[in-house]
Motif scaffolding. Structure first.
Motif, PDB file in Angstrom:
ATOM      1  N   ARG A 390       0.826  -1.202   0.000  1.00 37.39           N
ATOM      2  CA  ARG A 390       0.000   0.000   0.000  1.00 37.39           C
ATOM      3  C   ARG A 390       0.866   1.260   0.000  1.00 37.39           C
ATOM      4  N   SER A 391       1.939   1.213   0.757  1.00 37.85           N
ATOM      5  CA  SER A 391       2.843   2.367   0.825  1.00 37.85           C
ATOM      6  C   SER A 391       3.501   2.622  -0.518  1.00 37.85           C
ATOM      7  N   LYS A 392       3.868   1.557  -1.219  1.00 38.66           N
ATOM      8  CA  LYS A 392       4.507   1.722  -2.530  1.00 38.66           C
ATOM      9  C   LYS A 392       3.545   2.324  -3.544  1.00 38.66           C
ATOM     10  N   LEU A 393       2.295   1.891  -3.493  1.00 38.63           N
ATOM     11  CA  LEU A 393       1.327   2.358  -4.480  1.00 38.63           C
ATOM     12  C   LEU A 393       0.919   3.806  -4.281  1.00 38.63           C
ATOM     13  N   LYS A 394       1.239   4.396  -3.134  1.00 39.05           N
ATOM     14  CA  LYS A 394       0.927   5.811  -2.917  1.00 39.05           C
ATOM     15  C   LYS A 394       1.641   6.698  -3.924  1.00 39.05           C
ATOM     16  N   ASN A 395       2.759   6.217  -4.461  1.00 34.26           N
ATOM     17  CA  ASN A 395       3.525   7.006  -5.427  1.00 34.26           C
ATOM     18  C   ASN A 395       2.893   6.991  -6.810  1.00 34.26           C
ATOM     19  N   SER A 396       1.947   6.057  -7.000  1.00 33.13           N
ATOM     20  CA  SER A 396       1.426   5.873  -8.351  1.00 33.13           C
ATOM     21  C   SER A 396      -0.072   6.107  -8.470  1.00 33.13           C
ATOM     22  N   PHE A 397      -0.799   5.977  -7.360  1.00 32.10           N
ATOM     23  CA  PHE A 397      -2.260   6.100  -7.425  1.00 32.10           C
ATOM     24  C   PHE A 397      -2.760   7.099  -6.394  1.00 32.10           C
ATOM     25  N   GLN A 398      -3.943   7.626  -6.656  1.00 29.38           N
ATOM     26  CA  GLN A 398      -4.581   8.505  -5.693  1.00 29.38           C
ATOM     27  C   GLN A 398      -5.212   7.674  -4.584  1.00 29.38           C
ATOM     28  N   GLU A 399      -5.439   8.329  -3.435  1.00 27.00           N
ATOM     29  CA  GLU A 399      -5.953   7.621  -2.259  1.00 27.00           C
ATOM     30  C   GLU A 399      -7.341   7.050  -2.519  1.00 27.00           C
ATOM     31  N   THR A 400      -8.088   7.662  -3.440  1.00 27.39           N
ATOM     32  CA  THR A 400      -9.449   7.195  -3.739  1.00 27.39           C
ATOM     33  C   THR A 400      -9.479   6.072  -4.771  1.00 27.39           C
ATOM     34  N   SER A 401      -8.313   5.613  -5.202  1.00 28.53           N
ATOM     35  CA  SER A 401      -8.251   4.580  -6.229  1.00 28.53           C
ATOM     36  C   SER A 401      -8.833   3.268  -5.708  1.00 28.53           C
ATOM     37  N   PRO A 402      -9.498   2.489  -6.575  1.00 30.73           N
ATOM     38  CA  PRO A 402     -10.061   1.192  -6.154  1.00 30.73           C
ATOM     39  C   PRO A 402      -9.006   0.228  -5.621  1.00 30.73           C
ATOM     40  N   VAL A 403      -7.756   0.374  -6.060  1.00 29.31           N
ATOM     41  CA  VAL A 403      -6.720  -0.544  -5.602  1.00 29.31           C
ATOM     42  C   VAL A 403      -6.512  -0.419  -4.101  1.00 29.31           C
ATOM     43  N   PHE A 404      -6.642   0.809  -3.561  1.00 26.34           N
ATOM     44  CA  PHE A 404      -6.507   1.000  -2.113  1.00 26.34           C
ATOM     45  C   PHE A 404      -7.709   0.429  -1.373  1.00 26.34           C
TER      46      PHE A 404
END
Length: 815
Positions: A390-404
């Motif tokens: 989750r921490s890594k994906l913060k660099n690539s996606f917005q917090e509202t992204s479905p992946v989060f």
């Protein structure tokens, strides 16, 4: 009869390919010009445009397991198969955060510029120097600084200050506006020494220790950090094949060395970051253990000092066999109880962490407290793993992204199960603690019966052994964590590093540029010709008439600078064209099937200005000069004008006869041309159409037939009124005037319809103002008559010769 306004009939949008073909041929100079311009442009582009290169590197996203990882070691764990990390790796390599790290690592915000013949190019590593920026200082952005190597030891720096500029600190990325004096700065510095200038601080290093051969100057400037990062966002990162762990990195640019360095640094930085993340669990655990060891170290020393002091005071004291046995049992039970307490403490810390926090990357391993329950160790490992992802994906996606949202649901589910595992394990520990306390109470009961000195000695030894054993336990865990961390490797394996081995050129494609130039030199002029062709609604030659109408063409007459051309310039090509028209009229007379020897020729047109009056005058003249008694009658009652060319008047004429105001002999005027009489239209009447269809008009024509061999009728334009159609009942031949590059194609619609319906017979077209275009290949000299003497050299009086340069200009005026 009421006037009928002319309505242009629609002409079907058929394409005259023959006309179009010759139109294209006629525009060959335009093609030649475009060809020359296109080839010169392509040559200049090839000459001036910088070469573009493409460099690449391949890496494998592996899943290297730690060789020291065992089922009892919870300090690190497997993140899952390599396929789960490929897309994440691709996303990270494209992310802005990663790009910023690479740009910062390479200091690519420093630009090196050198001038070539036609452009300035990126001279990164094409000059034997490298700039090291002092990132703690502000640097003026986009300020060109000239570097001139003097020798192998020193160089000069020269630039002119901007009065107002932006400076940036590359460490904090903060920017500010600075005001300067606008002075010219010139200094000499030694290589590797710190250059301290107003709002500028850097070092210039030689790339090698060899002697400098190239002492030519070059320039540097510092670019905005964010703008520099944006330049490298275009890197292409893709998986080689579906499901393949191989990732291909491709970057394009004008400097191969810069491309190579960026690609290799990008892999290196990501590999370093991923290894740090992979070691994060072990690092956090080591930090936790180090704190515990620091605390226990002082306890061990204090207990050891107390034990030594007591033994010095009681040198003769020695434990009995019973005391030694009880001491060992007590120490063992104390350690066992302390380990249970440590497990309780860990469970409390873990529970608070799960309830009160949202990040779980700093949780130490359960094995630190001796917890080996597979449910707890496994779930802690999972929640830690997902938290890192989750921490890594913060660099690539917005917090509202479905992946989060998916990751948060997984974390919540694992957290719920883990809290239940903690409660279950805590209950089991409570039972185990009761058992240890029960056994400890029995041993302590026996212990209380020993002599007082032995009890004191055993208590001191208990404390020492307890702290020492616990210290040894944590020290072992510390070594275990260090070993695991040292054995971890990056999951990125480089197959082929980016390297300049020659080649890599992808542009400009010089051959393709020339092909494009040839294509443009044909397509653009053709489009222009097509545009002119389709937008041109005017008749350009006999082919247009033949294409648009089934009415035959009787002749083509050229342009003349005088009206009485047959009389005044009888040997000209225009006069010869009228003779051809006269000859062709004989075939028309044969079709009229009228026995009367007098021939009536009616001339009309679509609109005024098409040469109707000019043609009637010269046809009448042609017959008169053939010793035929001829009369020219002006029947354009609305707009009389035929009298001016003969320098006669229009005081009386046809109108006077039709209204019974004068007799026929009274309205006839003699012209200066033998055998040619003129009857003008006379005063403009209020009812011209009614006069032309009256019985008086029939009487008028019949009386003329008794006197003249040829009657030439100059009638109103058919496109404006229908008077001419009413007069065709008298005519043996009807001539319809069409003027080249003047008459519109749609104007033939009405006469075509009348001809098709049989309302008008014995009608032919005369093409006026005709100029034969050699590129069109018409050749209307023999059958139709001609106006420009194409075949008349040596036989006719030539018209004024047009200069060659005017002929070239006229080519581009054609439509």
């Amino acid at each position: 009869m009421m006037e009928e306004e002319f309505k242009i009939s629609e002409v079907k949008p058929m394409l005259n390919f023959k006309d179009l073909f010759f139109k294209i041929i006629a525009f060959w100079p335009l093609y030649a010009i475009f060809l020359a311009v296109s080839l010169v442009t392509a040559y200049q582009i090839n000459l001036r445009k910088q070469s573009v290169y493409q460099m690449a590197t391949n890496v494998v996203v592996s899943n290297d397991k730690n060789p020291f990882f065992t089922s009892n070691t919870s300090l690190t764990f497997n993140w899952g198969g390599a396929s789960d990390k490929i897309q994440t790796t691709i996303t990270l390599l494209k992310s802005r955060t990663h790009t910023e790290k690479v740009v910062e690592y390479l200091q690519f915000y420093v630009n090196y510029v050198k001038k070539a013949e036609y452009w300035s190019y990126d001279a990164y590593k094409k000059v034997p120097f490298l700039v090291e920026v002092d990132t703690s200082s502000y640097q003026i952005l986009n300020q060109s600084v000239k570097i001139k190597p003097i020798d192998d030891y020193k160089y000069s720096v020269t630039y002119t200050e901007k009065t107002s500029a932006i400076a940036q600190n590359y460490s904090t990325k903060h920017k500010k506006r600075v005001q300067q004096k606008g002075e010219k700065i010139s200094r000499i510095f030694n290589y590797d020494s710190l250059v301290k200038l107003p709002n500028m601080s850097f070092k210039l290093h030689k790339l090698s220790g060899e002697l400098i051969e190239d002492l030519s100057p070059f320039s540097i400037y510092f670019a905005d950090f964010d703008a520099t990062v944006s330049q490298y966002k275009g890197i292409s990162v893709n998986s080689m094949d579906t499901g393949s762990p191989i990732v291909n990195l491709v970057l394009r640019g004008t400097n191969k060395k810069r491309l190579v360095d960026y690609l290799n640094a990008s892999v290196k930085v990501l590999s370093r970051d991923q290894l740090e993340r992979k070691n994060l669990y072990a690092t956090r655990t080591i930090t936790f253990i180090d704190k515990m060891l620091d605390s226990l170290r002082s306890h061990v020393k204090d207990n050891e000092s107390n034990l030594n002091d007591f033994r010095r005071k009681t040198k003769s004291l020695d434990l009995s066999s019973e005391g030694a046995k009880l001491s060992g049992e007590l120490t063992s039970l104390d350690i066992e109880k302390q380990m249970i307490d440590k497990k309780f403490d860990y469970l409390k810390i873990l529970e608070d962490y799960l309830i009160n926090r949202k990040e779980y990357q700093q949780v130490p391993a359960p094995s630190v407290a001796g917890i080996e329950d597979p449910n707890i160790t496994g779930n802690v490992s999972k929640i830690h793993q997902i938290s890192i992802e989750r921490s890594k994906l913060k660099n690539s996606f917005q917090e509202t992204s479905p992946v989060f949202q998916d990751l948060d649901r997984n974390i919540s589910a694992i957290k719920t199960v883990l809290l239940e595992n903690i409660n279950s394990y805590r209950n089991a520990l409570s039972i185990e603690l009761k058992s240890v306390n029960s056994r400890l109470a029995k041993v302590e009961g026996k212990f209380s019966k020993l002599p007082e000195n032995q009890q004191k000695l055993i208590n001191i030894e208990r404390k020492y052994n307890l702290s020492n054993n616990l210290y040894d336990l944590f020290l072992a865990k510390r070594n275990e964590a260090g070993l695991i961390k040292a054995a971890n490797v990056s999951d990125l394996l480089v197959i082929d590093t980016a390297k300049d081995v020659g080649g890599g050129l992808i542009g400009p494609n010089k051959r393709l540029n020339y092909i494009f130039a040839l294509a443009i030199s044909f397509i653009v002029p053709t489009l222009i010709v097509l545009l002119l062709f389709f937008l041109n609604n005017k008749i350009t030659g006999p082919d247009d008439i033949e294409f648009l109408s089934k009415i035959p063409i009787l002749g083509a007459i050229g342009k003349s600078d005088r009206t009485l051309v047959v009389f005044e310039k009888g040997k000209s090509s225009v006069a010869e064209a009228f003779r051809s028209v006269r000859s062709n009229l004989e075939f028309v007379y044969r079709k009229s099937q009228k026995e009367d020897s007098t021939r009536v020729v009616l001339v009309t047109s679509s609109v005024s200005g098409e040469g109707k009056t000019f043609t009637t005058i010269n046809i009448a003249t042609m017959y008169a000069m053939s010793n035929k008694k001829t009369v020219l009658v002006g029947l354009d009652l609305r707009k009389p004008k035929i009298f001016d060319d003969f320098k006669l008047h229009n005081n009386f004429g046809v109108v006077n006869y039709l209204v019974k105001n004068k007799e026929l002999p009274e309205i006839i005027q003699k012209t200066h041309i033998p055998n040619l009489d003129l009857i003008t239209s006379g005063p403009i009447p209020p009812n011209p159409s009614e006069l032309l269809i009256s019985k008086e008009m029939d009487e008028f024509i019949n009386e003329l037939r008794k006197v003249y061999d040829y009657i030439i009728l100059d009638t109103p334009p058919l496109g404006l009124v229908t008077d001419a159609l009413d007069l065709t009942r008298f005519s043996d031949a009807n001539l319809y005037m069409v003027r080249q590059n003047y008459s519109k194609k749609g104007m033939l619609g009405l006469i075509n319809e009348k001809y098709k319906n049989g309302e008008v017979n014995n009608i032919s077209f005369i093409l006026n103002y005709y100029k034969a275009k050699s590129g069109y290949g018409y050749g209307y000299g023999y059958g139709y008559g001609y106006g420009y003497g194409v075949y008349g050299n040596g036989y006719h009086e030539n018209d004024v010769e047009i200069p060659w340069w005017k002929r070239i200009v006229n080519i581009f005026k054609r439509k």
